[in-house]
Design a protein around this motif. Sequence first.
Motif, PDB file in Angstrom:
ATOM      1  N   UNK A 115      57.754 -75.912  84.669  1.00 14.46           N
ATOM      2  CA  UNK A 115      59.030 -75.603  85.327  1.00 14.46           C
ATOM      3  C   UNK A 115      60.205 -76.099  84.494  1.00 14.46           C
ATOM      4  N   UNK A 116      60.062 -77.257  83.887  1.00 13.95           N
ATOM      5  CA  UNK A 116      61.112 -77.809  83.037  1.00 13.95           C
ATOM      6  C   UNK A 116      61.392 -76.883  81.853  1.00 13.95           C
ATOM      7  N   UNK A 117      60.340 -76.379  81.245  1.00 13.64           N
ATOM      8  CA  UNK A 117      60.511 -75.469  80.112  1.00 13.64           C
ATOM      9  C   UNK A 117      61.155 -74.159  80.561  1.00 13.64           C
ATOM     10  N   UNK A 123      63.072 -73.665  83.078  1.00 18.22           N
ATOM     11  CA  UNK A 123      64.480 -73.895  83.438  1.00 18.22           C
ATOM     12  C   UNK A 123      65.371 -73.834  82.205  1.00 18.22           C
ATOM     13  N   UNK A 124      64.862 -74.293  81.083  1.00 17.79           N
ATOM     14  CA  UNK A 124      65.627 -74.229  79.827  1.00 17.79           C
ATOM     15  C   UNK A 124      65.895 -72.769  79.460  1.00 17.79           C
ATOM     16  N   UNK A 125      64.892 -71.924  79.686  1.00 16.46           N
ATOM     17  CA  UNK A 125      65.018 -70.513  79.302  1.00 16.46           C
ATOM     18  C   UNK A 125      66.056 -69.770  80.133  1.00 16.46           C
ATOM     19  N   UNK A 126      66.267 -70.238  81.355  1.00 17.49           N
ATOM     20  CA  UNK A 126      67.156 -69.501  82.257  1.00 17.49           C
ATOM     21  C   UNK A 126      68.459 -70.223  82.562  1.00 17.49           C
ATOM     22  N   UNK A 127      68.868 -71.103  81.684  1.00 22.38           N
ATOM     23  CA  UNK A 127      70.155 -71.802  81.837  1.00 22.38           C
ATOM     24  C   UNK A 127      71.283 -70.831  81.634  1.00 22.38           C
TER      25      UNK A 127
END
Length: 87
Positions: A79-81, A83-87
């Motif tokens: 999920x952390x990764x 979230x980075x993609x969809x900032x």
Amino acid sequence: MNRTFMTGYYQGVVEVAPAALSAAQVEELAVTMTIQHLRHAGVAVTTIHDFLVDDIGADARLVSQFINLDAAQLEAAQAKIMAIAFK
């Protein structure tokens, strides 16, 4: 579970990873998802480790970082990764 299937799963994650992720982030996502999937399928941890490091060529330190995490911890890392993609 045969190596062809395991390789296909890993490669599938790499191929559908969001383009906004760096190569290192894609590798981390693929490693965490593959570990989780193969553990759920009942594959031994040592087999997963050897597959990722020896067959796939994943970074051994990265695999060691995630290999002993439980499902919730692996999902949190994924999920952390994402979230980075969809900032």
